[in-house]
Design an enzyme around this catalytic site. Structure first.
Site, PDB file in Angstrom:
ATOM      1  N   LEU A  26     -61.903 -27.898 -42.099  1.00  0.00           N
ATOM      2  CA  LEU A  26     -61.883 -28.357 -40.708  1.00  0.00           C
ATOM      3  C   LEU A  26     -62.724 -27.454 -39.801  1.00  0.00           C
ATOM      4  CD1 LEU A  26     -58.103 -29.272 -40.531  1.00  0.00           C
ATOM      5  CD2 LEU A  26     -59.968 -30.849 -39.992  1.00  0.00           C
ATOM      6  N   TYR A 169     -44.596 -21.777 -44.060  1.00  0.00           N
ATOM      7  CA  TYR A 169     -45.733 -22.373 -43.356  1.00  0.00           C
ATOM      8  C   TYR A 169     -45.236 -23.227 -42.166  1.00  0.00           C
ATOM      9  CZ  TYR A 169     -49.935 -25.410 -43.053  1.00  0.00           C
ATOM     10  OH  TYR A 169     -51.032 -26.109 -42.642  1.00  0.00           O
ATOM     11  N   ALA A 171     -42.538 -22.859 -40.446  1.00  0.00           N
ATOM     12  CA  ALA A 171     -42.051 -21.989 -39.369  1.00  0.00           C
ATOM     13  C   ALA A 171     -43.219 -21.451 -38.559  1.00  0.00           C
ATOM     14  CB  ALA A 171     -41.243 -20.842 -39.958  1.00  0.00           C
ATOM     15  N   ALA A 172     -44.255 -20.980 -39.241  1.00  0.00           N
ATOM     16  CA  ALA A 172     -45.407 -20.413 -38.534  1.00  0.00           C
ATOM     17  C   ALA A 172     -46.103 -21.494 -37.709  1.00  0.00           C
ATOM     18  CB  ALA A 172     -46.376 -19.805 -39.540  1.00  0.00           C
ATOM     19  N   LYS A 173     -46.227 -22.690 -38.284  1.00  0.00           N
ATOM     20  CA  LYS A 173     -46.991 -23.749 -37.620  1.00  0.00           C
ATOM     21  C   LYS A 173     -46.307 -24.225 -36.345  1.00  0.00           C
ATOM     22  CE  LYS A 173     -50.827 -24.351 -39.758  1.00  0.00           C
ATOM     23  NZ  LYS A 173     -52.003 -23.709 -39.119  1.00  0.00           N
ATOM     24  N   SER A 203     -59.435 -30.990 -47.593  1.00  0.00           N
ATOM     25  CA  SER A 203     -60.079 -29.679 -47.585  1.00  0.00           C
ATOM     26  C   SER A 203     -59.593 -28.959 -48.835  1.00  0.00           C
ATOM     27  CB  SER A 203     -59.681 -28.880 -46.348  1.00  0.00           C
ATOM     28  OG  SER A 203     -58.346 -28.436 -46.498  1.00  0.00           O
ATOM     29  N   ARG A 204     -60.014 -27.734 -48.987  1.00  0.00           N
ATOM     30  CA  ARG A 204     -59.556 -27.052 -50.198  1.00  0.00           C
ATOM     31  C   ARG A 204     -58.038 -26.826 -50.154  1.00  0.00           C
ATOM     32  NH1 ARG A 204     -61.095 -20.633 -50.025  1.00  0.00           N
ATOM     33  NH2 ARG A 204     -59.784 -20.140 -48.245  1.00  0.00           N
ATOM     34  N   GLY A 414     -28.921 -26.533  -4.759  1.00  0.00           N
ATOM     35  CA  GLY A 414     -28.490 -27.830  -5.291  1.00  0.00           C
ATOM     36  C   GLY A 414     -28.141 -28.840  -4.219  1.00  0.00           C
ATOM     37  N   LYS A 442     -19.984 -25.244 -14.161  1.00  0.00           N
ATOM     38  CA  LYS A 442     -20.494 -26.560 -14.555  1.00  0.00           C
ATOM     39  C   LYS A 442     -21.047 -26.524 -15.966  1.00  0.00           C
ATOM     40  CE  LYS A 442     -19.925 -28.818 -10.597  1.00  0.00           C
ATOM     41  NZ  LYS A 442     -19.102 -30.018 -10.464  1.00  0.00           N
ATOM     42  N   HIS A 522     -42.780 -21.609  -3.141  1.00  0.00           N
ATOM     43  CA  HIS A 522     -43.309 -22.663  -2.278  1.00  0.00           C
ATOM     44  C   HIS A 522     -44.762 -22.437  -1.867  1.00  0.00           C
ATOM     45  CE1 HIS A 522     -39.211 -24.037  -2.162  1.00  0.00           C
ATOM     46  NE2 HIS A 522     -38.816 -22.852  -1.756  1.00  0.00           N
TER      47      HIS A 522
HETATM   48  P1  NAI Z   1     -59.535 -24.401 -45.411  1.00  0.00           P
HETATM   49  O1  NAI Z   1     -58.918 -23.517 -46.453  1.00  0.00           O
HETATM   50  O2  NAI Z   1     -60.702 -25.197 -45.829  1.00  0.00           O
HETATM   51  O3  NAI Z   1     -59.895 -23.558 -44.158  1.00  0.00           O
HETATM   52  C1  NAI Z   1     -59.221 -22.416 -43.787  1.00  0.00           C
HETATM   53  C2  NAI Z   1     -60.222 -21.312 -43.622  1.00  0.00           C
HETATM   54  O4  NAI Z   1     -59.575 -20.182 -43.054  1.00  0.00           O
HETATM   55  C3  NAI Z   1     -60.808 -20.857 -44.941  1.00  0.00           C
HETATM   56  O5  NAI Z   1     -62.209 -20.962 -44.907  1.00  0.00           O
HETATM   57  C4  NAI Z   1     -60.363 -19.416 -45.095  1.00  0.00           C
HETATM   58  O6  NAI Z   1     -61.304 -18.570 -45.708  1.00  0.00           O
HETATM   59  C5  NAI Z   1     -60.126 -19.026 -43.669  1.00  0.00           C
HETATM   60  N1  NAI Z   1     -59.174 -17.928 -43.531  1.00  0.00           N
HETATM   61  C6  NAI Z   1     -58.019 -17.740 -44.204  1.00  0.00           C
HETATM   62  N2  NAI Z   1     -57.447 -16.593 -43.857  1.00  0.00           N
HETATM   63  C7  NAI Z   1     -58.236 -16.047 -42.899  1.00  0.00           C
HETATM   64  C8  NAI Z   1     -58.133 -14.871 -42.102  1.00  0.00           C
HETATM   65  N3  NAI Z   1     -57.113 -14.011 -42.230  1.00  0.00           N
HETATM   66  N4  NAI Z   1     -59.101 -14.619 -41.197  1.00  0.00           N
HETATM   67  C9  NAI Z   1     -60.136 -15.475 -41.057  1.00  0.00           C
HETATM   68  N5  NAI Z   1     -60.303 -16.590 -41.811  1.00  0.00           N
HETATM   69  C10 NAI Z   1     -59.337 -16.877 -42.694  1.00  0.00           C
HETATM   70  O7  NAI Z   1     -58.362 -25.354 -44.888  1.00  0.00           O
HETATM   71  P2  NAI Z   1     -58.330 -26.483 -43.772  1.00  0.00           P
HETATM   72  O8  NAI Z   1     -57.599 -27.628 -44.329  1.00  0.00           O
HETATM   73  O9  NAI Z   1     -59.611 -26.731 -43.151  1.00  0.00           O
HETATM   74  O10 NAI Z   1     -57.347 -25.830 -42.729  1.00  0.00           O
HETATM   75  C11 NAI Z   1     -57.700 -25.467 -41.427  1.00  0.00           C
HETATM   76  C12 NAI Z   1     -56.446 -25.301 -40.616  1.00  0.00           C
HETATM   77  O11 NAI Z   1     -55.794 -26.563 -40.480  1.00  0.00           O
HETATM   78  C13 NAI Z   1     -55.414 -24.386 -41.220  1.00  0.00           C
HETATM   79  O12 NAI Z   1     -54.795 -23.636 -40.190  1.00  0.00           O
HETATM   80  C14 NAI Z   1     -54.449 -25.306 -41.852  1.00  0.00           C
HETATM   81  O13 NAI Z   1     -53.153 -24.738 -41.964  1.00  0.00           O
HETATM   82  C15 NAI Z   1     -54.461 -26.453 -40.872  1.00  0.00           C
HETATM   83  N6  NAI Z   1     -53.996 -27.704 -41.408  1.00  0.00           N
HETATM   84  C16 NAI Z   1     -54.735 -28.417 -42.313  1.00  0.00           C
HETATM   85  C17 NAI Z   1     -54.257 -29.603 -42.786  1.00  0.00           C
HETATM   86  C18 NAI Z   1     -55.063 -30.447 -43.688  1.00  0.00           C
HETATM   87  O14 NAI Z   1     -54.624 -31.596 -43.947  1.00  0.00           O
HETATM   88  N7  NAI Z   1     -56.191 -29.985 -44.141  1.00  0.00           N
HETATM   89  C19 NAI Z   1     -52.920 -30.092 -42.448  1.00  0.00           C
HETATM   90  C20 NAI Z   1     -52.258 -29.334 -41.431  1.00  0.00           C
HETATM   91  C21 NAI Z   1     -52.799 -28.163 -40.977  1.00  0.00           C
END
Ligand code: NAI
Length: 744
Positions: A26, A169, A171-173, A203-204, A414, A442, A522
């Site tokens: 992305l 994941y 929780a963080a998200k 994506s990967r 109130g 209340k 205000h």
């Molecule tokens: P991706 O693995 O292709 O991209 C993530 C990139 O972040 C990688 O290139 C990686 O090298 C880089 N990265 C990882 N740790 C890092 C760090 N500490 N500092 C700097 N770069 C770092 O995965 P994708 O799918 O493009 O994910 C992008 C974001 O979207 C992520 O936050 C992922 O959790 C989120 N996301 C993706 C979904 C999907 O369907 N692909 C679904 C929901 C969320």
């Protein structure tokens, strides 16, 4: 309009964008699209593996080259997002500023919950949540100083809905969503906007999870345009959450059931009461969509004040009086009840009443203006609601009351009651005595009733009751209602008899505060933002001043000697510049009113009324005085006699307050209240002085049919002839009162 808008391409000339994790997936798609639209792009990527191990510069370099090959501007950054300062420094070194951040870097360490190690947990939090925090914080002051910033947080549907194997994941998200919500509020004033996306893309990270045909449909290129639009300077979206994937975008928001008040007055809240109200608590019919905590608060406040008697709670036990069950906080609050605060001395000249009149929208457009705005006019007078001004500092002096343990930053105004005993002098020195009349619990907060009597020498001029709501200070086991409360009264159930409106000025709050209410809420946008408001709000008492002016003009020809009392509840905030529209219903000397913001139809003053002095009952438009024709009067007179004889006994048996609204030709023609709760019982004309337990609305004819035994009350209820508000169970006790009159 749409045609013109769509003809304008979204460009990012001279804008500097930082995309984290832009070496693939992305992030790469975002970086490419921003560059194509003219932005200078910092392509950040640590270049590690999917689980957060290793690092390499090649991922970022490849994307930078791709952008440059197409003639775009880009530099690489290889630091981990955990070192946010370094990444932001790369942007500053290369381009001298930072305008946009897309927090996108991410890794996965999926495991079922029991198998998540500390490292699995920590690494995920560090990269996603802490990384986004570090990068954003490093850029924040630059954005603040330049008064421009656009920030994207990347959440996930796993956080929103949950997903097996992704507890860490998820929780963080969703933590990122909380972060974004608050940044949206803190940044608003500086034109920094922060939105969150929950993307789905091949994506990967997802290629091992999703099948190939799905991956093809969910290309990162089908997410990137949303991110680019949200980051454009022409986009005003802030604090929102979007799901996006495959070219589809949807916006999410919170929805909340109307809920239920599960506590009746003088009763403790019990788990059984929660169980018994469960269906209503969870019923999404008529659900509301709160936009802020403020919205939630006002809703709850409204409910607590109006619906509390509606929910029956037969399983609740009686109030606990043994001190072992009483919250110690309660004991301290109770000590504050009855405490006197220091007297307030208020000295003023003609300047203050004039300033007040201007503050509540009096204008030279009004033919009667001279009397309120020109000190040399023969009839120069104070607007009656100026009576709140000499007393108002009592509202701010609560801190001096021993025993009151309250977060004063969370105290909201109130309700307000003001009663005048004589017209206010146009200059002089007034002295006010303030007492904590009562403190009510209340649940979600405490209501503090501050009674203030204002004297001119030895003469009582006016009485104010400020009703303050201390958010979060409830639940101390205190009582829910008090006979000290000046209760609100709802208007009759018919279209208003008169409507008046006034546009408030953009500077209304700035002007009104000169009357001595210096609360920055205000005037100061950042203070308002902390309170959860989009911009500074108008003083509730200012809206009250507008409404009182409307009544005074409509029903008293601006004669201040006719004004006796006013009661209002502040239900929603008003933004300066909005139009206040007051709807009025005349019921004898009482003018019921409610004030709305015309622009959004939200009711801002509810349960309000003005009592006028000496305005004798006038026949209605059709010339007949319906008041004299009511047959039910005879019955009530008879009941009154009985109460005098055996009222005390009835109070014991019934212990409730009933109000009757008797209608004639669809309009309320009379109101009666039977108070069988206090003293030896009483019947009087008009709305209940203490909150009625049950209010019956029915026509004069149907009332007579019921008391003469010709109409079954249950049938009347189910056929809609008889309307019952409040505790319906109490109506059974009515037999004690009405049965004997069947012979009438
Ligand atoms: P991706 O693995 O292709 O991209 C993530 C990139 O972040 C990688 O290139 C990686 O090298 C880089 N990265 C990882 N740790 C890092 C760090 N500490 N500092 C700097 N770069 C770092 O995965 P994708 O799918 O493009 O994910 C992008 C974001 O979207 C992520 O936050 C992922 O959790 C989120 N996301 C993706 C979904 C999907 O369907 N692909 C679904 C929901 C969320």
């Amino acid at each position: 309009m749409a045609g013109i808008m769509s003809a304008v391409p979204l460009l990012f000339d001279r804008k500097v964008v930082l995309v984290t994790g832009a070496g693939g997936g992305l992030g790469r798609a975002y970086a490419l699209l921003f560059a194509e639209r003219g932005a200078s792009v910092v392509v950040n990527d640590l270049g590690g593996d999917i689980k957060g191990g290793g690092k390499s510069s090649s991922a970022a370099d490849r994307v930078v080259e791709e952008i440059r090959a197409k003639g775009g501007n880009a530099v690489a950054s290889y630091d981990s997002v955990e070192e946010g300062e370094k990444i932001v420094q790369t942007a500053l070194d290369a381009y001298g500023k930072i305008d946009i951040i897309v927090n996108n870097a991410g890794i996965l360490r999926d495991r079922s919950f029991a198998r998540i190690s500390d490292l699995d947990w920590d690494l995920i939090q560090r990269v996603h949540l802490r990384g986004s925090f570090k990068v954003t914080r490093a850029a924040w002051n630059h954005m603040k100083n330049q008064k421009y910033g656009r920030i994207i947080m990347t959440a996930s549907t796993s956080g929103i809905y949950g997903n097996f194997g992704q507890a860490n994941y998820s929780a963080a998200k969703l933590g990122l969503l909380g972060l974004a919500n608050t940044l949206a509020i803190e940044g608003r004033k500086y034109n920094i906007q922060c939105n969150t996306i929950a993307p789905t893309a091949g994506s990967r990270l997802t290629q091992t999870i999703l099948p190939q045909d799905i991956l093809d449909a969910f290309k990162p290129e089908f997410v990137a345009p949303l991110v680019v639009w949200l980051c454009h300077e022409s986009c005003q979206e802030n604090g929102s959450l979007f799901e996006v994937g495959a070219g589809w975008i949807g916006k999410l928001r919170w929805e909340r059931t109307l809920g239920a008040i599960v506590r009746q007055k003088n009763q403790q809240m019990t788990p059984e009461a929660v169980r018994d109200n469960w269906e209503q608590i969870c019923d999404f019919d008529n659900a509301i969509k709160p936009k802020s905590y403020q919205d939630t608060f006002y809703e709850v406040l409204n409910k607590l004040g109006t619906n509390q008697e509606i929910s029956t709670n037969p399983t609740s036990g009686p109030v606990q009086t043994s001190t072992s069950n009483v919250n110690p906080f309660f004991l301290m609050q109770v000590e504050a009840i009855g405490k006197k605060m220091p007297s307030i001395v208020y000295t003023y000249t003609h300047l203050q009443p004039i300033l007040y009149a201007l503050g509540v929208g009096m204008t030279t457009k009004d033919p009667d203006h001279l009397k309120f705005l020109f000190e040399r006019n023969e009839e120069f007078s104070c607007l009656p609601t100026f009576g709140v001004i000499p007393a108002q500092s009592g509202m701010f002096d609560l801190a001096s009351v021993p025993g009151l343990i309250i977060d004063f930053t969370k105290v909201l105004h109130g309700e307000q009651y003001l009663e005048l005993y004589k017209p206010l002098p146009t200059s002089g020195t007034l002295k006010s005595e303030c007492t904590i009349a009562d403190i009510l619990d209340k649940g979600s907060g405490a209501v503090i009733l501050v009674d203030i009597h204002t004297y001119n020498g030895g003469d009582l001029v006016c009485y104010n009751q400020f009703s303050l709501f201390a958010v979060g200070a409830g639940g101390f086991g205190g009582k829910r209602m008090s006979d000290k409360v000046k209760v609100i009264v709802h208007p009759p159930n018919r279209p208003p008899d008169a409507v008046m409106s006034d546009v408030t000025s953009i500077n209304q709050a700035a002007l009104y505060r000169l009357n001595g209410d210096w609360n920055p809420l205000h005037i100061d946008p950042s203070f308002a933002a902390v309170g959860g408001f989009r911009q500074p709000i108008l003083h509730g008492l200012c809206s009250m001043g507008f409404a009182a002016r409307h009544v005074l003009k409509q029903y008293a020809n601006n004669d201040v000697t006719k004004f006796k009392a006013i009661k209002v509840r502040f239900a929603k905030p008003v933004i300066p510049g909005q139009t206040l529209e007051t709807e009025m219903w005349k019921e004898g000397n009482r003018i019921h009113l409610q004030t709305k913001v015309k622009e959004n139809n939200e009711v801002v003053l509810t349960g309000a009324y003005v009592d006028l002095e000496d305005t004798v009952y006038k026949p209605r438009d059709n010339g007949t005085d319906m008041r004299e024709e009511l047959q039910s009067d005879v019955v009530f007179t008879e009941i009154s006699r009985r109460i005098k004889d055996v009222g005390r006994e009835m109070v014991k048996k019934v212990n409730a307050i009933f109000q009757w609204d008797i209608t004639k030709e669809g309009r309320t023609a009379a109101q009666w209240t039977i108070d069988l709760k206090n003293g030896s019982g009483e019947l009087y004309q008009g709305a209940a002085r203490h909150q009625a337990d049950t209010t019956f609305t029915l026509s004069d004819e149907d009332f007579m049919q019921i008391v003469s035994g010709k109409l079954n009350p249950q049938k009347a209820f189910f056929s809609g002839k008889l309307n019952i508000k409040g505790n319906i169970m109490h109506s059974q006790k009515l037999e004690v009162i009405l049965k004997d009159y069947a012979k009438l």
